[in-house]
Design a protein around this motif. Structure first.
Motif, PDB file in Angstrom:
ATOM      1  N   LEU A  41      -1.033   7.533 -13.367  1.00 37.36           N
ATOM      2  CA  LEU A  41      -1.723   6.697 -12.388  1.00 37.36           C
ATOM      3  C   LEU A  41      -0.891   5.458 -12.093  1.00 37.36           C
ATOM      4  CD1 LEU A  41      -4.269   5.869 -10.764  1.00 37.36           C
ATOM      5  CD2 LEU A  41      -5.138   4.848 -12.875  1.00 37.36           C
ATOM      6  N   CYS A  42      -0.487   5.312 -10.832  1.00 34.86           N
ATOM      7  CA  CYS A  42       0.348   4.172 -10.435  1.00 34.86           C
ATOM      8  C   CYS A  42      -0.537   2.995 -10.043  1.00 34.86           C
ATOM      9  CB  CYS A  42       1.278   4.569  -9.291  1.00 34.86           C
ATOM     10  SG  CYS A  42       2.505   5.795  -9.764  1.00 34.86           S
ATOM     11  N   ASP A  43      -0.892   2.209 -11.010  1.00 37.42           N
ATOM     12  CA  ASP A  43      -1.706   1.028 -10.767  1.00 37.42           C
ATOM     13  C   ASP A  43      -1.248  -0.054 -11.728  1.00 37.42           C
ATOM     14  OD1 ASP A  43      -4.242  -0.728 -11.576  1.00 37.42           O
ATOM     15  OD2 ASP A  43      -4.534   0.005  -9.531  1.00 37.42           O
ATOM     16  N   PRO A  44      -0.897  -1.257 -11.241  1.00 35.43           N
ATOM     17  CA  PRO A  44      -0.343  -2.291 -12.131  1.00 35.43           C
ATOM     18  C   PRO A  44      -1.316  -2.772 -13.191  1.00 35.43           C
ATOM     19  CG  PRO A  44      -0.794  -3.189  -9.952  1.00 35.43           C
ATOM     20  CD  PRO A  44      -0.962  -1.712  -9.840  1.00 35.43           C
ATOM     21  N   GLY A  45      -2.617  -2.614 -12.942  1.00 31.67           N
ATOM     22  CA  GLY A  45      -3.581  -3.001 -13.954  1.00 31.67           C
ATOM     23  C   GLY A  45      -3.621  -2.045 -15.125  1.00 31.67           C
ATOM     24  N   TYR A  46      -3.180  -0.827 -14.897  1.00 31.72           N
ATOM     25  CA  TYR A  46      -3.209   0.203 -15.935  1.00 31.72           C
ATOM     26  C   TYR A  46      -1.816   0.475 -16.497  1.00 31.72           C
ATOM     27  CZ  TYR A  46      -3.219   5.024 -17.716  1.00 31.72           C
ATOM     28  OH  TYR A  46      -3.036   6.145 -18.483  1.00 31.72           O
ATOM     29  N   CYS A  47      -0.820   0.441 -15.631  1.00 35.66           N
ATOM     30  CA  CYS A  47       0.518   0.868 -16.038  1.00 35.66           C
ATOM     31  C   CYS A  47       1.516  -0.281 -15.955  1.00 35.66           C
ATOM     32  CB  CYS A  47       0.980   2.031 -15.155  1.00 35.66           C
ATOM     33  SG  CYS A  47       2.661   2.581 -15.531  1.00 35.66           S
ATOM     34  N   GLU A  48       2.086  -0.650 -17.089  1.00 39.47           N
ATOM     35  CA  GLU A  48       3.067  -1.728 -17.118  1.00 39.47           C
ATOM     36  C   GLU A  48       4.370  -1.329 -16.430  1.00 39.47           C
ATOM     37  OE1 GLU A  48       3.230   0.242 -21.285  1.00 39.47           O
ATOM     38  OE2 GLU A  48       1.820  -0.016 -19.605  1.00 39.47           O
ATOM     39  N   TYR A  49       4.590  -0.028 -16.266  1.00 34.32           N
ATOM     40  CA  TYR A  49       5.815   0.437 -15.621  1.00 34.32           C
ATOM     41  C   TYR A  49       5.701   0.368 -14.089  1.00 34.32           C
ATOM     42  CZ  TYR A  49       6.466   2.178 -20.329  1.00 34.32           C
ATOM     43  OH  TYR A  49       6.572   2.261 -21.700  1.00 34.32           O
ATOM     44  N   ALA A  50       4.478   0.325 -13.585  1.00 35.89           N
ATOM     45  CA  ALA A  50       4.262   0.133 -12.147  1.00 35.89           C
ATOM     46  C   ALA A  50       4.228  -1.353 -11.796  1.00 35.89           C
ATOM     47  CB  ALA A  50       2.944   0.787 -11.723  1.00 35.89           C
ATOM     48  N   ARG A  51       3.841  -2.202 -12.783  1.00 41.15           N
ATOM     49  CA  ARG A  51       3.675  -3.624 -12.555  1.00 41.15           C
ATOM     50  C   ARG A  51       5.032  -4.291 -12.276  1.00 41.15           C
ATOM     51  NH1 ARG A  51       1.649  -5.174 -17.471  1.00 41.15           N
ATOM     52  NH2 ARG A  51      -0.153  -3.885 -16.911  1.00 41.15           N
ATOM     53  N   ASP A  52       5.097  -5.013 -11.174  1.00 38.08           N
ATOM     54  CA  ASP A  52       6.316  -5.758 -10.779  1.00 38.08           C
ATOM     55  C   ASP A  52       7.546  -4.850 -10.712  1.00 38.08           C
ATOM     56  OD1 ASP A  52       4.811  -8.124 -10.755  1.00 38.08           O
ATOM     57  OD2 ASP A  52       5.152  -8.428 -12.890  1.00 38.08           O
ATOM     58  N   TYR A  53       7.328  -3.617 -10.310  1.00 39.61           N
ATOM     59  CA  TYR A  53       8.411  -2.634 -10.280  1.00 39.61           C
ATOM     60  C   TYR A  53       9.576  -3.096  -9.418  1.00 39.61           C
ATOM     61  CZ  TYR A  53      10.900   1.657  -8.987  1.00 39.61           C
ATOM     62  OH  TYR A  53      11.884   2.596  -8.734  1.00 39.61           O
ATOM     63  N   TYR A  54       9.299  -3.620  -8.227  1.00 43.06           N
ATOM     64  CA  TYR A  54      10.377  -3.951  -7.289  1.00 43.06           C
ATOM     65  C   TYR A  54      11.196  -5.153  -7.753  1.00 43.06           C
ATOM     66  CZ  TYR A  54       8.006  -0.526  -4.460  1.00 43.06           C
ATOM     67  OH  TYR A  54       7.437   0.653  -4.032  1.00 43.06           O
ATOM     68  N   GLU A  55      10.543  -6.140  -8.392  1.00 45.38           N
ATOM     69  CA  GLU A  55      11.306  -7.254  -8.966  1.00 45.38           C
ATOM     70  C   GLU A  55      12.240  -6.776 -10.074  1.00 45.38           C
ATOM     71  OE1 GLU A  55       7.301  -9.530  -8.367  1.00 45.38           O
ATOM     72  OE2 GLU A  55       7.972  -7.460  -8.222  1.00 45.38           O
ATOM     73  N   LYS A  56      11.703  -5.947 -10.976  1.00 48.64           N
ATOM     74  CA  LYS A  56      12.509  -5.464 -12.094  1.00 48.64           C
ATOM     75  C   LYS A  56      13.704  -4.650 -11.588  1.00 48.64           C
ATOM     76  CE  LYS A  56       8.381  -4.923 -14.989  1.00 48.64           C
ATOM     77  NZ  LYS A  56       7.484  -3.887 -15.556  1.00 48.64           N
ATOM     78  N   LEU A  57      13.454  -3.842 -10.586  1.00 44.90           N
ATOM     79  CA  LEU A  57      14.515  -3.015 -10.020  1.00 44.90           C
ATOM     80  C   LEU A  57      15.650  -3.888  -9.481  1.00 44.90           C
ATOM     81  CD1 LEU A  57      14.815   0.117  -9.511  1.00 44.90           C
ATOM     82  CD2 LEU A  57      14.113  -0.358  -7.166  1.00 44.90           C
ATOM     83  N   HIS A  58      15.255  -4.954  -8.773  1.00 45.31           N
ATOM     84  CA  HIS A  58      16.236  -5.853  -8.150  1.00 45.31           C
ATOM     85  C   HIS A  58      16.931  -6.736  -9.188  1.00 45.31           C
ATOM     86  CE1 HIS A  58      18.004  -8.737  -5.395  1.00 45.31           C
ATOM     87  NE2 HIS A  58      17.342  -9.706  -6.000  1.00 45.31           N
ATOM     88  N   GLU A  59      16.150  -7.353 -10.058  1.00 45.23           N
ATOM     89  CA  GLU A  59      16.716  -8.330 -10.997  1.00 45.23           C
ATOM     90  C   GLU A  59      17.680  -7.691 -11.989  1.00 45.23           C
ATOM     91  OE1 GLU A  59      13.233 -10.020 -12.681  1.00 45.23           O
ATOM     92  OE2 GLU A  59      12.689 -11.137 -10.853  1.00 45.23           O
ATOM     93  N   ASN A  60      17.445  -6.432 -12.351  1.00 49.73           N
ATOM     94  CA  ASN A  60      18.310  -5.763 -13.326  1.00 49.73           C
ATOM     95  C   ASN A  60      19.363  -4.868 -12.670  1.00 49.73           C
ATOM     96  OD1 ASN A  60      16.943  -6.559 -15.967  1.00 49.73           O
ATOM     97  ND2 ASN A  60      15.216  -5.670 -14.857  1.00 49.73           N
ATOM     98  N   ASP A  61      19.371  -4.858 -11.340  1.00 48.40           N
ATOM     99  CA  ASP A  61      20.356  -4.069 -10.588  1.00 48.40           C
ATOM    100  C   ASP A  61      20.420  -2.631 -11.114  1.00 48.40           C
ATOM    101  OD1 ASP A  61      22.057  -3.866  -8.489  1.00 48.40           O
ATOM    102  OD2 ASP A  61      23.795  -4.730  -9.491  1.00 48.40           O
TER     103      ASP A  61
END
Length: 807
Positions: free
Chosen positions: A289-309
């Motif tokens: 389930l892709c929901d930031p309240g349930y899944c920490e891997y969905a939460r702030d996904y786009y920031e993490k993707l960008h910040e860690n290149d």
């Protein structure tokens, strides 16, 4: 200056990237919803003479030698003073969406799209327009108007940041296209000498691509189809700076394409491949389930993707499979499934299951590449293409049963108290809605008019419950009952909207009573119109299989034009004396004659297999048929008997295959046609020396199949062949193809059933099975012919050992 065209939805994104994977982010790969809502609002607006709908807009923005042409289409504009630009956005929870838009307007794609339209208008007209977002509920009549102010300086700050990102993306895209073109010039064929038939196959594909025609190619097992198809397709796509998408009906069949990649790389190619693993298999959570309240891997996904290149890390790897995505997902706390899709832009060859291209809301079809130094669109290769019509129909043919819903009831007692009572009540209401479809009752299935409105009403209530459930932070385990109820109901309702459309004659809905309840089944007889839409994303389409006859059937039901598609058949490259084909018409598997034939089948298998020790496959039409034959079967002395079980897991299938590979004792495996052992499995060498194909496995003659037959008769004038004969022969031919897999294999294929003599069935057989008439396969002395065949193959083998000849 190089000009690059971008759709406005791909341009108007937060910069730097922000957001989570969720329904309200406006990012990611959520399906486009509410076209009918847009049309309804626009129709109502047109009563105002100042209103104009669907207004095309474009703007050229230049940076560092690139010209970015942004193309969009405003939902509507009121030509007033000042003008008012209106964008319509639909969502289930418009209150939540409204809050997101007000809190961070320059960090949400929807508001950025509207700001971009306003900015482009200001640049062209010199006046700042008014801006309004109209938010409309997808499941109710609620709407909300949201006025936004265009702050030019603030917008231009965002614009400058976004253009820097686009310049970086453009440079990467240039390098990607240049690398592929360079690869095309020296792309190696991975073998010193092509197999017989491979040259013709590759030449046919090159000619078809030159004509710009889709292709349906039937190529015999052992021809080297995968390499023979991929070599010309990759070389041509790379010459245009493009990539190739290779789809298979099952995840387990990815290995064939991966093996081809290995061979290309070993021959010197620098091709980059990516294999997409199913979400349920790669997800870290109990529920995918892709929901930031349930899944920490969905939460702030786009920031993490960008910040860690992270995408740059992936771009340096030539082979990407599930292990890499899982490792990076754990390391950086990002969704490994979504990471696969984002990394696919850099891959030259993407290997995935059919559903990533052809299923409703397909994930890969919504991925867009920046097109620079590229020509045309990516190429699409469809492996085991005889599966595509049936698989596509399944995507649009869900069933919802009272039994399935009742199974959720017990687990709901363990739900957190604020929700368990409400969930139980909603379950009762869903069951009432479902069972009301049965009308006055009765014990037989019946065709019904889809009751769309009651299902939509329950869907709205379930979605409201789900939103509150997710927001509560309640702990969810595997197979959570609330998620199960909400998702199964929502998915069924979404497809019920297709079936309820009176113009879609390819759908019908049926009620199937059982016990105290029943099931509603949507059946899609023909998914060709939906498949046609999928092909629009691709330039070249090459579909191949060992079983694609009659071509007209597969072209029509695969969404290809029978008049323009290029077809060709390529026979086995191996000498005919390596294979013995026999047909036993004295056996019948017709329903009325089965009882008298079970013993005949068991006896024929025993006597023929007893002529040479080794491993044999016996493919039956169904599990009940298998069980009856097996009851009467007495194996030859020293033989071991194995059988396919219903719902065998992949691990269990592999255990059986390993026993066949080991060859410790001669074995006879009883299995069903169309099952795990009859398609997509290579039985190389002595792993299998013979196959018995017992009867064409005609689909069950039932109410649903008869409805399909009527549709095919009305639409194509071929009711029985389309509904019964052709699907059955595809399974039979696939089963027979398990025996001869290489130039060193020798094998026996025995067809059992008088119907194989009928032209309606024999016309679907490969051209190299007989010269002019299927009766050539009938023997007057079966055991003698089999004995002579084995004696001849043994003599040939000894001769080769002496002379050193190859297969």
């Amino acid at each position: 200056m190089k000009q690059i065209t971008l759709a406005l939805r791909d341009f108007a994104l937060p910069s730097p990237p922000r957001g989570s994977i969720e329904a309200y982010s406006g990012s990611g790969r959520a399906a486009a919803q509410g076209r009918e809502i847009h049309a309804r609002v626009q129709k109502r607006r047109k009563s105002d003479p100042s209103y104009q709908a669907e207004v095309s807009v474009n703007c050229l923005l230049e940076r560092e030698g690139y010209g970015f042409r942004i193309d969009g289409r405003m939902d509507g504009i009121f030509r007033t003073d000042p003008p008012l630009i209106e964008e319509i956005k639909s969502s289930f929870n418009i209150r939540e969406l409204s809050r997101r838009l007000v809190d961070n307007p320059l960090e949400h794609p929807y508001s950025l799209q509207l700001f971009s339209y306003g900015y482009f208008h200001w640049r062209e007209q010199g006046a700042i327009p008014r801006l309004r977002l109209l938010l409309v509920s997808t499941r109710g009549r609620e709407s909300r108007e949201l006025e936004l102010d265009l702050d030019i300086p603030r917008f231009e700050q965002w614009l400058e940041s976004r253009l820097k990102e686009l310049v970086s993306e453009a440079r990467l895209a240039e390098k990607r296209a240049a690398r592929r073109r360079k690869e095309s010039a020296s792309f190696p064929f991975p073998f010193a000498t092509p197999r017989s038939g491979q040259v013709d196959l590759m030449r046919t594909i090159q000619e078809g691509m030159g004509e710009g025609r889709a292709m349906l190619l039937q190529a015999a097992t052992g021809l080297g189809k995968t390499v023979g198809v991929l070599f010309p397709v990759l070389k041509e796509a790379f010459s245009r700076g493009q990539r190739v998408v290779y789809v298979t009906p099952k995840n387990s069949q990815h290995a064939v394409a991966e093996d081809a990649v290995d061979r290309f790389q070993q021959a010197g190619s620098k091709i980059r491949s990516l294999t997409i693993t199913a979400k349920g298999k790669i997800c870290f959570k109990d529920e995918p389930l892709c929901d930031p309240g349930y899944c920490e891997y969905a939460r702030d996904y786009y920031e993490k993707l960008h910040e860690n290149d992270i995408l740059a890390i992936l771009a340096r790897k030539r082979r990407l499979k599930s292990r890499t995505f899982r490792q990076l997902g754990e390391q950086y706390q990002v969704c490994p499934f979504e990471l696969q899709l984002d990394a696919s832009r850099e891959a030259d060859l993407v290997i995935c299951d059919y559903n990533y291209v052809f299923a409703p809301r397909s994930a890969l079809g919504r991925m867009t590449d920046m097109s620079i130094d590229q020509e045309g669109k990516p190429s699409l290769v469809i492996d085991e293409a005889h599966n595509l019509p049936g698989r596509a129909m399944e995507y649009y043919s869900p069933v919802l049963s009272s039994q399935h819903l009742e199974m959720l009831r017990h687990a709901m007692g363990d739900i957190h108290p604020p929700f368990n009572k409400e969930a139980q009540q909603l379950l009762d209401d869903c069951l009432a809605t479902l069972t009301s479809c049965g009308g006055a009752g009765g014990s037989r299935p019946l065709r019904i008019t889809p009751p769309l409105e009651p299902f939509l009403e329950q869907d709205e209530r379930l979605r409201a419950l789900l939103n509150r459930y997710l927001d509560s932070g309640a702990e969810m385990g595997r197979q959570d009952p609330i998620l199960g109820l909400c998702f199964s109901w929502s998915e069924f309702t979404r497809l019920l909207e297709y079936a309820a459309d009176p113009e879609r004659q390819e759908f019908f809905t049926t009620w199937h009573p059982h016990g105290s309840g029943g099931a509603v089944k949507i059946t899609c007889c023909d998914a060709s119109e939906m498949l046609k839409e999928c092909y629009a994303d691709y330039g070249q389409v090459v579909a191949f299989s060992a079983t694609l006859k009659p071509f007209d059937y597969y072209a029509r039901l695969s969404g290809l034009d029978p008049e323009s598609v290029r077809t060709a058949e390529f026979p086995s490259p191996f000498p005919p004396e390596l294979r013995k084909l026999l047909l036993i018409p004295q056996v019948s598997t017709r329903y009325s004659r089965r009882e008298a034939n079970y013993g005949k089948i068991a006896d024929a298998v025993r006597r023929i297999a007893g002529g040479r020790r080794g491993n044999y496959l016996v493919f039956l039409p169904s599990f009940p048929f298998l069980e009856r034959v097996l009851e009467l079967f007495r194996p030859p002395e020293g033989f071991v008997v194995l059988r396919q079980e219903r719902d065998m897991k992949a691990r269990q299938v592999e255990e059986v295959l390993e026993r066949l590979r080991a060859g410790n004792s001669p074995t006879i495996l009883f299995a069903v046609q169309g099952g795990s052992f009859s398609e997509g499995v290579d039985y190389a060498g002595e792993m299998v020396i013979g196959a018995f194909v017992v009867g064409p496995p005609l689909p069950n003659y039932d109410f649903q199949r008869e409805q399909m037959r009527e549709y095919y008769q009305k639409r194509y004038g071929a009711g029985f062949p389309y509904a019964y004969t052709i699907p059955a022969m595809a399974r039979a031919v696939q089963a027979a193809g398990r025996v001869i897999r290489s130039e060193t294999d020798r094998g026996l294929i025995v067809l059992m059933d008088d119907r194989f003599m009928d032209p309606e069935y024999s016309s679907a057989m490969p051209a190299d099975w007989f010269e002019s008439d299927v009766r050539e396969l009938v023997s007057g002395s079966i055991l003698k012919d089999v004995e002579e065949f084995w004696a001849g193959t043994e003599s040939r083998r000894r001769h080769q050992e002496v002379t050193g000849e190859a297969g």
